[in-house]
Design an enzyme around this catalytic site. Structure first.
Site, PDB file in Angstrom:
ATOM      1  N   HIS A 358       0.955  -1.170  -0.049  1.00  0.00           N
ATOM      2  CA  HIS A 358       0.012  -0.025  -0.006  1.00  0.00           C
ATOM      3  C   HIS A 358       0.960   1.329  -0.031  1.00  0.00           C
ATOM      4  CE1 HIS A 358      -2.566   2.896   1.898  1.00  0.00           C
ATOM      5  NE2 HIS A 358      -3.780   2.353   1.457  1.00  0.00           N
ATOM      6  N   ASP A 435       3.325  -4.858   7.808  1.00  0.00           N
ATOM      7  CA  ASP A 435       2.063  -4.142   7.737  1.00  0.00           C
ATOM      8  C   ASP A 435       0.992  -4.999   7.632  1.00  0.00           C
ATOM      9  OD1 ASP A 435      -0.454  -2.569   6.864  1.00  0.00           O
ATOM     10  OD2 ASP A 435       0.484  -1.588   5.011  1.00  0.00           O
ATOM     11  N   GLN A 438      -4.346  -5.082   6.632  1.00  0.00           N
ATOM     12  CA  GLN A 438      -5.376  -5.937   6.037  1.00  0.00           C
ATOM     13  C   GLN A 438      -5.284  -7.615   6.595  1.00  0.00           C
ATOM     14  OE1 GLN A 438      -7.685  -4.903   4.020  1.00  0.00           O
ATOM     15  NE2 GLN A 438      -6.806  -3.080   3.570  1.00  0.00           N
ATOM     16  N   LYS A 461     -10.029  -0.879  10.572  1.00  0.00           N
ATOM     17  CA  LYS A 461     -10.179  -2.174   9.734  1.00  0.00           C
ATOM     18  C   LYS A 461     -10.609  -3.355  10.536  1.00  0.00           C
ATOM     19  CE  LYS A 461      -7.105  -0.390   6.145  1.00  0.00           C
ATOM     20  NZ  LYS A 461      -7.928   0.303   5.076  1.00  0.00           N
ATOM     21  N   CYS A 599      -5.064   2.878  -3.541  1.00  0.00           N
ATOM     22  CA  CYS A 599      -3.915   3.272  -2.952  1.00  0.00           C
ATOM     23  C   CYS A 599      -2.688   2.233  -3.095  1.00  0.00           C
ATOM     24  CB  CYS A 599      -3.840   3.607  -1.440  1.00  0.00           C
ATOM     25  SG  CYS A 599      -5.180   4.852  -1.101  1.00  0.00           S
TER      26      CYS A 599
HETATM   27  N1  C6P Z   1      -6.117   0.586   3.144  1.00  0.00           N
HETATM   28  C1  C6P Z   1      -7.981   0.247   1.441  1.00  0.00           C
HETATM   29  O1  C6P Z   1      -9.244   0.486   0.929  1.00  0.00           O
HETATM   30  P1  C6P Z   1      -4.888   3.579   7.356  1.00  0.00           P
HETATM   31  O2  C6P Z   1      -5.429   4.680   6.190  1.00  0.00           O
HETATM   32  O3  C6P Z   1      -3.661   4.259   7.989  1.00  0.00           O
HETATM   33  O4  C6P Z   1      -5.757   3.295   8.414  1.00  0.00           O
HETATM   34  O5  C6P Z   1      -4.193   2.497   6.577  1.00  0.00           O
HETATM   35  C2  C6P Z   1      -3.443   2.524   5.358  1.00  0.00           C
HETATM   36  C3  C6P Z   1      -3.106   1.231   4.776  1.00  0.00           C
HETATM   37  C4  C6P Z   1      -2.011   0.612   5.173  1.00  0.00           C
HETATM   38  N2  C6P Z   1      -1.550  -0.619   4.582  1.00  0.00           N
HETATM   39  C5  C6P Z   1      -2.617  -1.379   4.008  1.00  0.00           C
HETATM   40  C6  C6P Z   1      -2.315  -2.810   3.588  1.00  0.00           C
HETATM   41  C7  C6P Z   1      -3.892  -0.663   3.917  1.00  0.00           C
HETATM   42  O6  C6P Z   1      -4.850  -1.622   3.362  1.00  0.00           O
HETATM   43  C8  C6P Z   1      -4.117   0.508   4.358  1.00  0.00           C
HETATM   44  C9  C6P Z   1      -5.652   0.993   4.089  1.00  0.00           C
HETATM   45  C10 C6P Z   1      -7.539   0.940   2.625  1.00  0.00           C
HETATM   46  O7  C6P Z   1      -7.317  -0.612   0.952  1.00  0.00           O
HETATM   47  C11 C6P Z   1      -7.748   2.361   2.472  1.00  0.00           C
HETATM   48  S1  C6P Z   1      -6.642   3.258   1.530  1.00  0.00           S
END
Ligand code: C6P
Length: 639
Positions: A358, A435, A438, A461, A599
């Protein structure tokens, strides 16, 4: 046996039936949702016969019958139909006394106190003038002191309402598959959702609004598809219909269609227990933490630190001091890049990332590389979306300082072998950041088993609020890292000459933190722990298999990301139709998916795409919802 379900907190008072033995209540004194549903089914099944005909005699309240809700029948798609209350179920042997008691209970548990007033208002809106005397007389009496449900009056009111709005279709009971009962004629199956809906539709008609999206209260009268009740190895049942009742947001209509939330990779919905935890915190415990020697400060501190301990246990960290609260995954990764990174990364050092990352696990490292003169190296992925392990091993060398890898690809759903990759990185003396944004909502995670040095995830999430996330770091590494932001809470002693910092985690939590949302995260962890992460994983696995099988049959649909080990993220493209167009078409049918690059543009580029359509499933999704998705997709043609 069912899984130990979290109690649903009813909100509508505490009416009790003194004269009838009632099903057991939880700690809160409220019925659990299943008992209430059973009661509702029994009650409404019995009402037309028992009250409008002759009430069965006998004093036996027949509460024993509670729990024997008629089983839904399966239809040709393999999904169960809906056991509509009061339509075809056999007449119950409930006595009038028992029914009255139940009515009181149901009313107190599920009927908003102002239902009658709403109905009255609905009449007022339909007819510009105030309701006639006869109409008003037929309306249920509103009495704050009396808890009696005036069944006949409600029935009459509903009939009049239906009579005046011919197009009302009493379908779309919240949380269930759709079954449209015949338009009521002489005797209505009295159902509070129908009345609620009638009210909502009446209001919509009165205001000439083409679409009225009325938040539906979480009333549960029907038994939804049994196909979703997955048998578990333990002999327990993963009862999705019961679980859905814990998520009030799911029970609403969008564009006249039941909401189908398939955008869980973007964010998950929140169970009532999380919503309640937030509200309760502000109602009862709100205070700043770590300061002030008063009761609320102590309570808020306990709640905040308690949440930290829950996170520690949830991800298997060795100590709560290894858990740092941040705004989310993005902030957590930036924290590492700007503290650990600035301290340890030198010109010519190598930062290894994968194609599946991401942007949150790319851009902070890119910024650091630009600042320090370090080099980014990228692990390739196969056509199916898997990390190419041999190539990965070949990328590592004496200059590799950190490997940043996602545990699950947000765009493709691939599960990455982070444990094995961590071991390989450690052999080269590199630090590993995983990370987990997910991953945490789909599988059990144990950071000590993975062996990683950092692990990050976002609360939103994981069925928790937005604005709260976690950075796990190994104790020694956190101690050696400089702080990030300076301010209150992160210090032990300050003079104008110098500052002595606190130990982790406080060292990395400058200022007043997001206390309430941390408490909400703790409540979300409690909730999913009760469901059991292994149970969730197993259910979602079945659901994903089903989704892939059904989607793959759609002509022109190409799945993107076909790794054998994947979570419930199912990306695809449909012919040459722009993905945004597919997303919008689904949205019109009440189906929420993400369509675009997610993203994760480098992942998209790997497949020569600019984006995909991405339904992403959670444990509250059902095969029926997937069927609806497939039906709509089959109708989409390029326009
Ligand atoms: N992905 C998606 O629709 P934040 O925004 O900080 O809570 O998470 C960022 C992030 C980091 N790593 C991974 C693997 C992610 O999937 C995400 C967030 C969302 O896929 C929003 S862009």
């Amino acid at each position: 046996m069912t899984i130990n379900m979290p109690a649903h907190n009813g909100k509508n008072g505490h009416g009790t039936a003194q004269d009838v033995p009632l099903p057991p209540t939880g700690d809160s004194g409220m019925f659990d949702p299943i008992s209430v549903e059973s009661m509702a089914n029994q009650f409404y099944t019995a009402v037309p016969n028992a009250l409008s005909v002759a009430a069965p005699t006998g004093t036996q309240p027949a509460i024993d019958n509670i729990g024997t809700v008629p089983q839904p029948e399966r239809n040709s798609s393999g999904m169960s139909g809906v056991a509509l209350v009061g339509n075809s179920a056999p007449a119950s042997a409930l006595s009038e006394e028992a029914l009255t008691a139940m009515a009181k209970q149901l009313r107190s548990q599920m009927v908003p106190a102002n239902l009658e007033a709403n109905l009255f208002q609905a009449f007022a809106q339909i007819k510009p003038a105030a309701p006639s005397q006869e109409t008003a007389a037929a309306l249920p009496t509103t009495s704050a002191s009396s808890n009696a449900l005036n069944v006949e009056a409600l029935k009459e009111a509903a009939q009049q309402l239906y009579a005046q709005i011919p197009q009302i279709s009493p379908s779309g009971i919240p949380g269930n598959s759709i079954a449209t009962p015949p338009k009521p004629t002489s005797i209505l199956p009295l159902s509070e959702p129908d009345l609620q809906r009638a009210f909502a539709d009446a209001g919509a008609q009165a205001s000439h609004s083409p679409v009225r999206e009325t938040p539906q209260p979480s009333f549960y009268f029907l038994s939804p598809p049994a196909v979703e009740n997955l048998g578990l190895e333990s002999g327990a049942v993963f009862d999705v219909s019961a679980i859905r009742k814990d998520f009030p947001i799911l029970h609403q209509k969008i564009n006249g269609k039941p909401l189908i939330w398939l955008d869980n990779a973007a964010t998950t919905q929140k169970p009532q227990s999380v919503i309640d935890a937030l509200s309760l915190f502000y109602q009862r415990d709100n205070s700043n933490i770590h300061r002030g020697a008063h009761t609320l400060a102590a309570r808020a501190t306990d709640a905040y630190e308690g949440a930290r301990e829950k996170v520690q246990r949830f991800i298997g960290a060795g100590s709560a001091s290894e858990i740092i609260f941040a705004r989310g995954t993005t902030e957590a990764i930036n924290l590492v890049a700007q503290t650990w990174g600035r301290k340890y990364i030198q010109p010519g050092d190598e930062i290894v990332l994968s194609t599946l990352e991401h942007h949150a696990n790319i851009v902070p490292w890119q910024m650091l590389a630009q600042e320090t003169g370090a080099i980014l190296k990228v692990i390739p992925v196969s056509d199916s979306g898997e990390i190419m392990l041999e190539e990965y091993a070949g990328l590592l060398g004496p200059r590799t300082r950190i490997v940043g890898i996602t545990q699950v690809s947000n765009a493709l759903g691939t599960i990455v072998p982070v444990r094995e990759m961590t071991q390989i990185a450690h052999r080269h003396g590199a630090v590993v950041l995983v990370d987990g944004a997910q991953a945490v909502s789909h599988m059990p995670v144990n950071v000590q088993e993975i062996g990683c040095d950092f692990y990050t995830f976002s609360g939103h999430k994981l069925f928790a609020p937005t604005g709260i996330g976690v950075l796990y770091g190994k104790r020694q590494i956190l101690e050696d890292m400089p702080p990030w932001q300076g301010g209150g809470s992160m210090i032990r002693h300050v003079t104008f000459e110098r500052t002595i910092y606190s130990d982790p985690p406080a060292k990395f939590e400058a200022g007043t933190p997001n206390i309430a949302d941390a408490v909400g995260l703790g409540a979300a962890i409690d909730y999913i722990t009760r469901l059991g992460m292994s149970n969730i994983e197993r259910y979602e696995h079945k659901l994903t298999e089903y989704a892939i099988e059904r989607l793959a049959q759609i002509p022109g649909l190409r799945l993107i990301g076909t790794a054998p080990h994947k979570v419930s993220v199912v990306s695809f493209i449909l012919d040459d139709i722009p993905v945004e167009q597919v997303g919008q078409r689904l949205a019109r049918e009440g189906i929420a998916v993400r369509a675009g690059h997610h993203c994760a543009q480098p992942t998209m580029q790997r497949y020569n795409l600019t984006g995909t359509v991405r339904p992403s499933l959670a444990f509250y999704n059902t095969c029926h919802e997937i069927d609806t998705l497939v039906e709509v997709l089959r109708t989409i043609r390029f326009r």
